[in-house]
Design a protein around this motif. Structure first.
Motif, PDB file in Angstrom:
ATOM      1  N   VAL A 130       0.856  -1.183   0.000  1.00  4.05           N
ATOM      2  CA  VAL A 130       0.000   0.000   0.000  1.00  4.05           C
ATOM      3  C   VAL A 130       0.895   1.237   0.000  1.00  4.05           C
ATOM      4  N   ARG A 179      -0.590   4.427  -0.638  1.00  4.62           N
ATOM      5  CA  ARG A 179      -1.405   5.520  -0.118  1.00  4.62           C
ATOM      6  C   ARG A 179      -2.848   5.060  -0.060  1.00  4.62           C
ATOM      7  N   GLN A 180      -3.515   5.397   1.038  1.00  6.10           N
ATOM      8  CA  GLN A 180      -4.955   5.223   1.146  1.00  6.10           C
ATOM      9  C   GLN A 180      -5.457   6.372   1.982  1.00  6.10           C
ATOM     10  N   GLU A 181      -6.140   7.318   1.314  1.00 10.89           N
ATOM     11  CA  GLU A 181      -6.565   8.528   2.009  1.00 10.89           C
ATOM     12  C   GLU A 181      -7.635   9.255   1.200  1.00 10.89           C
ATOM     13  N   ARG A 228      -6.958   4.655  -3.088  1.00 11.84           N
ATOM     14  CA  ARG A 228      -5.995   3.646  -2.623  1.00 11.84           C
ATOM     15  C   ARG A 228      -5.045   3.368  -3.773  1.00 11.84           C
ATOM     16  N   ARG A 241      -4.586   2.010  -8.854  1.00  7.30           N
ATOM     17  CA  ARG A 241      -5.270   3.080  -8.128  1.00  7.30           C
ATOM     18  C   ARG A 241      -6.762   2.769  -8.135  1.00  7.30           C
ATOM     19  N   LYS A 280     -12.009  -0.111   3.679  1.00  5.11           N
ATOM     20  CA  LYS A 280     -11.253   0.558   4.757  1.00  5.11           C
ATOM     21  C   LYS A 280     -10.290  -0.383   5.461  1.00  5.11           C
TER      22      LYS A 280
END
Length: 185
Positions: free
Chosen positions: A34, A36-38, A61, A76, A92
């Motif tokens: 991972v 980025r997850q935001e 994500r 992505r 999540k």
């Protein structure tokens, strides 16, 4: 080389089912890193694909799919934040598990047709991928890493867009097979 790369990646760009399973079959150890997850701004193509207005929170994500330590796919996924409270709440808690496990476990999830797309060399998505690739691997991504496939998954009316970008070396393998392709002469 752009058209040649697309032609040689055609099997990957059009392969149905779980990309994670197909990539995992290429080696001994499959992992999802991972990056980025935001909450992040939704890009125009994502907004259009998901049928969303300009405003609202979006969850993004971005991951690398690796086999035996080698990064092979940058992906992505994006969805409207409201969907995290409903049909897509499992996203999540995915962590380093493949999104594909979630997408293909529920037969009620529908997938749109796969859309192959060549990224703009100087586009925002490509710049984001290049920056993340360098940070995650310590090496530059191939300048020929331009071909992606895009699709939208729908669950109980809520949509999730997935974009997968392939390293050109995947053209040496048939999707879902450990056999190398015969070289084109």
């Amino acid at each position: 080389m752009g058209i040649a790369t697309r032609c040689s990646l055609r099997g990957w760009l059009r392969a149905p089912g779980s990309l994670s399973k197909r990539v995992a079959a290429l080696g001994q150890r499959f992992e999802v890193q991972v990056l980025r997850q935001e909450v992040a701004p939704l890009r125009q193509l994502e907004r259009r694909a998901l049928g969303l207005p300009r405003s609202g929170c979006t969850v993004v994500r971005e991951v690398l799919l690796r086999v035996d330590g080698r990064p092979l796919v940058w992906a992505r996924s994006a969805l409207h934040a409201v969907a995290l409270k409903g049909p897509w709440k499992a996203v999540k808690g995915l962590g380093s598990r493949p999104l594909g496990h979630l997408l293909y476990e529920d037969p009620r999830i529908q997938r749109s047709e796969l859309q192959p797309r060549r990224l703009a060399r100087q586009g925002h998505t490509r710049r984001q991928m290049l920056k993340q690739w360098q940070a995650a691997t310590g090496a530059e991504a191939s300048p020929q890493m331009l071909w992606s496939r895009n699709s939208v998954f729908t669950r109980r009316g809520a949509q999730l867009r997935v974009m997968e970008l392939f390293v050109p070396e995947l053209a040496n393998y048939k999707p879902g097979s450990l056999r190398r392709r015969k070289p084109v002469r």
